[in-house]
Design an enzyme around this catalytic site. Structure first.
Site, PDB file in Angstrom:
ATOM      1  N   GLU A  99      -7.903  41.587   7.322  1.00  0.00           N
ATOM      2  CA  GLU A  99      -9.263  41.060   7.206  1.00  0.00           C
ATOM      3  C   GLU A  99      -9.895  41.696   5.972  1.00  0.00           C
ATOM      4  OE1 GLU A  99     -13.534  40.713   9.614  1.00  0.00           O
ATOM      5  OE2 GLU A  99     -11.836  41.789  10.517  1.00  0.00           O
ATOM      6  N   ARG A 105       1.548  51.350  15.879  1.00  0.00           N
ATOM      7  CA  ARG A 105       0.844  51.556  14.631  1.00  0.00           C
ATOM      8  C   ARG A 105       1.140  52.952  14.098  1.00  0.00           C
ATOM      9  NH1 ARG A 105      -5.307  50.988  15.561  1.00  0.00           N
ATOM     10  NH2 ARG A 105      -5.347  51.703  13.403  1.00  0.00           N
ATOM     11  N   LYS A 152     -11.084  51.441   9.992  1.00  0.00           N
ATOM     12  CA  LYS A 152     -11.831  50.970   8.820  1.00  0.00           C
ATOM     13  C   LYS A 152     -13.319  51.189   8.984  1.00  0.00           C
ATOM     14  CE  LYS A 152      -9.980  46.786   8.252  1.00  0.00           C
ATOM     15  NZ  LYS A 152      -9.739  45.459   7.648  1.00  0.00           N
TER      16      LYS A 152
END
Length: 570
Positions: free
Chosen positions: A44, A270, A280
């Protein structure tokens, strides 16, 4: 598509195995997708890439390369409030620096019209409805684990009414947040993701690509799987937090007339590192609060920050290959990543001499020439002992030098083998010198060290075979350049930031950077190219800032901390 040939070869890569590759191999064997492999990396554009993204990028692109497939870069740009073109451009630049070039660059916004048409199809089939309750009420009605959901009073609206409301939502007749489109699945399902999830919300933010032409935007769950299907993705790889979303991913795809084979989603662990955060939102907060100087502050785990600090892209890829792909989350020691950086730089970085905290060393018996000026000697010093092809450089030596402050002590403890009154040391590649005295200021601080050199020890070795226990680096004072050097500690002092309090910012070390000015470096460092990493002998690896001349960032030290951790762990 792939990185350069310094990485693992395709033959070696094919020998690796993990559950993702086993699944791809099975699909190829069974001809599930007609022999195709297509992956995608779907960031994104609301921030810059970080080390966790690097692992996902490595998996997506290398998997496609190993099996002769393709990998697409798709921007999941469904939230106009937080996304920006600068992030798009930055992500593409970071991806290319890591060594990967996508086979295509696309956007979820490319599919807005198709997604909307499919939404109308679900409404027409009685599988979606418009809900005009506020989001707080909708969240409350979803219930929770072990707590039943409550069906919305809007759930039984007619198809015609729902289509009318959805079209009016798109036309902009309602205020932001006035209503949403929800999938009609099962409000009692044990998986919360299937309790009538939101598909569209009204949001009038200006979109970086579509401008103001849309006032309703798809949610991630509605856009993600359908975008995969439109592009022809075969293997949709996601991190483990999307595990519970997979049934919804499949449900949406099952309801639609797809243009190609239905992709499926596979989740992997992850990447988490000690002393590091990769949220983020929290990284953006560090930037917004001025704790760091920007997204490329060398203390951050963003790709652009690691690049500025001097991390080689090859080392990041090698690290990702080493840690592999797992089904369960774990936290890797940051020292492991640093060991890959150090190993790579040891092979490639030129050696130079730099003095970070200068102390004057005067050689009192240094000769003068016929013109009365001190003689200048030049020594050829190896650029990189790991690579003979790098040759040597000529380094000036005079009777006035800079040495490190902590390389001299007036009253040294035992096992201090560097310079002190009466002690002989080797000056790297030059001569043996013996301290004969020192000078101090009014406060007793040493301002100058006095020494005599042995002219028979040119090159740093004694003809009589006598041994010295210390070799020190130095810089000729008349030839020195001034530089600024930034030294870094961990941005977060705890191995798991927030592990005790729950708030990672409680473990923030606001003194994690020390900036040294008026450091003295040898003249050859004036020819360093922006971004280049060199080894300051005895001190570590340092990268020249890409923007500020003669400003160096410490990349990593020379000590292999990962090896020490392994020894402690047996």
């Amino acid at each position: 598509m792939a990185a350069d040939d310094t990485d693992t070869t395709p033959e070696e890569s094919a020998e690796r195995t993990d559950f993702v590759r086993e699944r791809v191999q099975h699909d190829l064997t069974t001809d599930r997708f007609g022999g195709r492999v297509q992956t995608r990396f779907p960031p994104e554009p609301n921030g810059y890439l970080h080390i966790g993204h690097a692992k996902a990028i490595h998996l997506d692109f290398e998997l496609a390369r190993e099996y002769g497939g393709t990998c697409v870069l798709r921007f999941d740009d469904t939230n106009p409030d937080t996304e920006d073109t600068s992030f798009v451009e930055g992500i593409i630049a970071d991806l290319n620096w890591l060594g990967y070039e996508p086979d295509d660059v696309v956007y979820a916004s490319d599919y807005f019209e198709q997604l909307y048409d499919w939404a109308e199809l679900l409404v027409h089939d009685g599988k979606a409805y418009v809900d005009d309750q506020d989001l707080e009420t909708i969240r409350a009605q979803r219930g929770g684990y072990g707590k039943p959901g409550i069906e919305s009073p809007c759930r039984d609206r007619s198809v015609d009414e729902n289509l009318d409301l959805l079209r009016r939502m798109r036309a902009g007749e309602f205020d932001d947040g006035a209503m949403v489109l929800r999938a009609k699945i099962d409000m009692q399902h044990e998986n919360m993701q299937l309790r009538d999830p939101v598909m569209y919300r009204i949001r009038r933010g200006h979109h970086h690509r579509t401008g103001d032409s849309w006032v309703i935007y798809p949610t991630y769950d509605w856009a993600h799987g359908q975008s995969d299907a439109i592009e022809g993705t075969t293997h949709s790889l996601c991190t483990l937090e999307f595990d519970s979303h997979r049934p919804l991913y499949d449900w949406f795809l099952e309801q639609l007339p797809l243009p190609s084979d239905r992709p499926y989603q596979t989740e992997f662990a992850r990447l988490e590192l000690t002393h590091t955060i990769t949220s983020k939102r929290k990284l953006a907060q560090l930037v917004a609060d001025g704790v760091v100087d920007g997204w490329d502050d060398p203390r951050l785990p963003t790709v652009r920050a690691l690049r500025r600090r001097g991390y080689p892209a090859e080392a990041i890829r090698e690290f990702c290959t080493y840690i592999g792909v797992a089904r369960t989350n774990s936290r890797h020691q940051i020292e492991l990543l640093e060991s890959f950086v150090r190993t790579r730089l040891n092979r490639t970085a030129q050696r130079r001499m730099a003095v970070l905290r200068p102390l004057r060393l005067s050689i009192t018996n240094w000769p003068t020439g016929d013109d009365g000026e001190p003689v200048v000697e030049h020594f050829d010093i190896v650029n990189n002992p790991e690579n003979a092809d790098d040759g040597t450089r000529s380094v000036a030596f005079t009777g006035e030098l800079w040495i490190e402050q902590d390389d001299f002590m007036v009253d040294p403890p035992k096992k201090f083998f560097r310079l002190s009154p009466g002690r002989e040391v080797r000056l790297r590649g030059a001569f043996l010198v013996t301290c004969t005295g020192f000078e101090t200021d009014d406060d007793g601080n040493v301002t100058r060290v006095l020494a005599e050199y042995d002219p028979e020890t040119k090159g740093g070795s004694a003809p009589d075979g006598r041994k010295v226990k210390s070799t020190m680096h130095w810089v000729s004072a008349p030839h020195a350049l001034s530089a600024t050097v930034a030294l870094y500690e961990r941005l977060f002092s705890a191995e798991v930031p927030g592990g005790e309090s729950g708030d990672p910012f409680d473990d923030l070390d606001r003194s994690s950077r020390e900036v040294l000015t008026e450091c003295k470096v040898e003249a050859a460092l004036g020819d360093t190219t922006p971004g280049e990493v060199v080894q300051f002998e005895r001190l570590g690896y340092f990268a020249l800032d890409p923007r500020d001349p003669m400003w160096f960032h410490r990349t990593v030290g020379l000590r292999d901390e990962w090896a020490n951790i392994q020894k402690r762990n047996g």
